[in-house]
Scaffold this active site. Structure first.
Site, PDB file in Angstrom:
ATOM      1  N   ASP A  38       0.831  -1.214   0.000  1.00 27.69           N
ATOM      2  CA  ASP A  38       0.000   0.000   0.000  1.00 27.69           C
ATOM      3  C   ASP A  38       0.865   1.263   0.000  1.00 27.69           C
ATOM      4  O   ASP A  38       1.953   1.268   0.583  1.00 27.69           O
ATOM      5  CB  ASP A  38      -0.922  -0.027   1.228  1.00 27.69           C
ATOM      6  N   HIS A  55       2.364   3.485  -9.076  1.00 28.49           N
ATOM      7  CA  HIS A  55       2.122   2.061  -9.326  1.00 28.49           C
ATOM      8  C   HIS A  55       3.315   1.445 -10.081  1.00 28.49           C
ATOM      9  O   HIS A  55       3.711   0.318  -9.799  1.00 28.49           O
ATOM     10  CB  HIS A  55       0.825   1.867 -10.112  1.00 28.49           C
ATOM     11  N   ARG A  89     -12.345   2.152  -7.900  1.00 34.04           N
ATOM     12  CA  ARG A  89     -11.536   3.345  -8.183  1.00 34.04           C
ATOM     13  C   ARG A  89     -11.923   3.927  -9.546  1.00 34.04           C
ATOM     14  O   ARG A  89     -12.553   3.252 -10.359  1.00 34.04           O
ATOM     15  CB  ARG A  89     -10.058   2.978  -8.156  1.00 34.04           C
ATOM     16  N   LEU A 149      10.399 -20.743  -5.117  1.00 29.70           N
ATOM     17  CA  LEU A 149       9.569 -19.788  -4.368  1.00 29.70           C
ATOM     18  C   LEU A 149       8.151 -19.886  -4.903  1.00 29.70           C
ATOM     19  O   LEU A 149       7.934 -19.842  -6.112  1.00 29.70           O
ATOM     20  CB  LEU A 149      10.083 -18.352  -4.559  1.00 29.70           C
TER      21      LEU A 149
END
Ligand code: IPE
Ligand code: IPE
Ligand code: MG
Length: 260
Positions: A38, A55, A89, A149
């Protein structure tokens, strides 16, 4: 628990009690780290830039985090990239975010694959454009054999919707006669969630200073350690990562039990 360095691949987090009891000098890495990424918008506005710049910078922080996770031996990394509420949004921002996702899928999956990353997506992917859905499925297929991972990306994800979907599936199975309601325990219910087969997060980090979960992993976070950092996501780097793992090592996880 005292901080012990260097951090390296360690036993599963649930081995903490055993390691402590044995007095072993071992640094514990969370087996599953989840991050609420965030603060992109604030990062951009502090610089007088459009939110898109924030972003974009956030994607760089994702790259740094992937690198740090692999170096530290974390087995599972979940990233909250887009919530089910983020569709609310302004359309231009949603378009920017889905555009970045499209770009990431087209340009970064090969590299993830070459590093042995397995990608999975949780959330309502049907809300994305068709080409993105196709790319998501292709990325999951391509990386399905990797095990260095496990990267879980939460996209159009909402914890409540996930729980409701699981409850609905259980109700339908009961009505069809394939599920005995008495047999529906926590494990059986977990297996109906989008995170079936994924261990619960040991540590959830949220950047940007906000101290809430915003509908993230509501069921799975029951015993997660929560860490709220004042850094904005695009500024998150290797030092924050290392400090977060050090803080995790200082936490004492009891899971409701009390040492005899
Ligand atoms: C996080 O940054 C990215 C997404 C939620 C997609 P924000 O866009 O929420 O940034 P702030 O919270 O407005 O600063
Ligand atoms: C949570 O951040 C979702 C993601 C980081 C993807 P938001 O910025 O959407 O959350 P709120 O609105 O501050 O709770
Ligand atoms: Mg935000």
């Amino acid at each position: 628990m005292a901080l012990r360095t260097p951090l390296k691949a360690a036993p599963a987090a649930t081995d903490i009690a055993a390691a402590t009891a044995a007095g072993r000098d071992v640094a514990l890495v969370p087996s599953h780290l989840a991050i609420i990424m965030d603060g992109n918008g604030r990062w951009a506005s502090h610089r007088g830039l459009p939110r898109l710049a924030g972003h974009r910078a956030g994607v760089e922080a994702v790259r740094r985090t992937l690198r740090a996770s692999m170096e530290s031996g974390i087995a599972w990394l979940t990233l909250y990239a887009f919530s089910s509420e983020n569709w609310r949004r302004p359309a231009a921002e949603v378009t920017d975010l889905t555009g970045l996702l499209r770009h990431f899928l087209r340009n970064e999956v090969a590299e993830l694959d070459s590093h042995g990353v397995r990608l999975r997506v949780i959330g309502d992917r049907s809300r994305f454009d068709r080409d993105i859905q196709v790319e998501l499925a292709a990325a999951e297929r391509r990386t399905a054999g990797n095990d260095r991972l496990n990267l879980v990306v939460a996209l159009s994800y909402g914890g409540r919707a996930e729980i409701v979907a699981a409850a609905r599936a259980a109700a339908e199975a009961a009505r069809a006669g394939t599920l005995d309601p008495a047999a529906l325990d926590e494990d059986a219910f977990s297996a109906l969630l989008s995170t079936a087969g994924i261990p619960d997060p040991d540590l959830i980090i949220r950047t940007s200073g906000e101290q809430r979960l915003s509908n993230f992993l509501l069921w799975q976070s029951a015993y997660a350690e929560l860490l709220f950092l004042d850094v904005l996501w695009p500024d998150f780097g290797a030092t924050h990562f290392a400090e977060a793992l050090a803080e995790y090592n200082r936490r004492e996880r009891r899971f409701g039990a009390r040492p005899a």
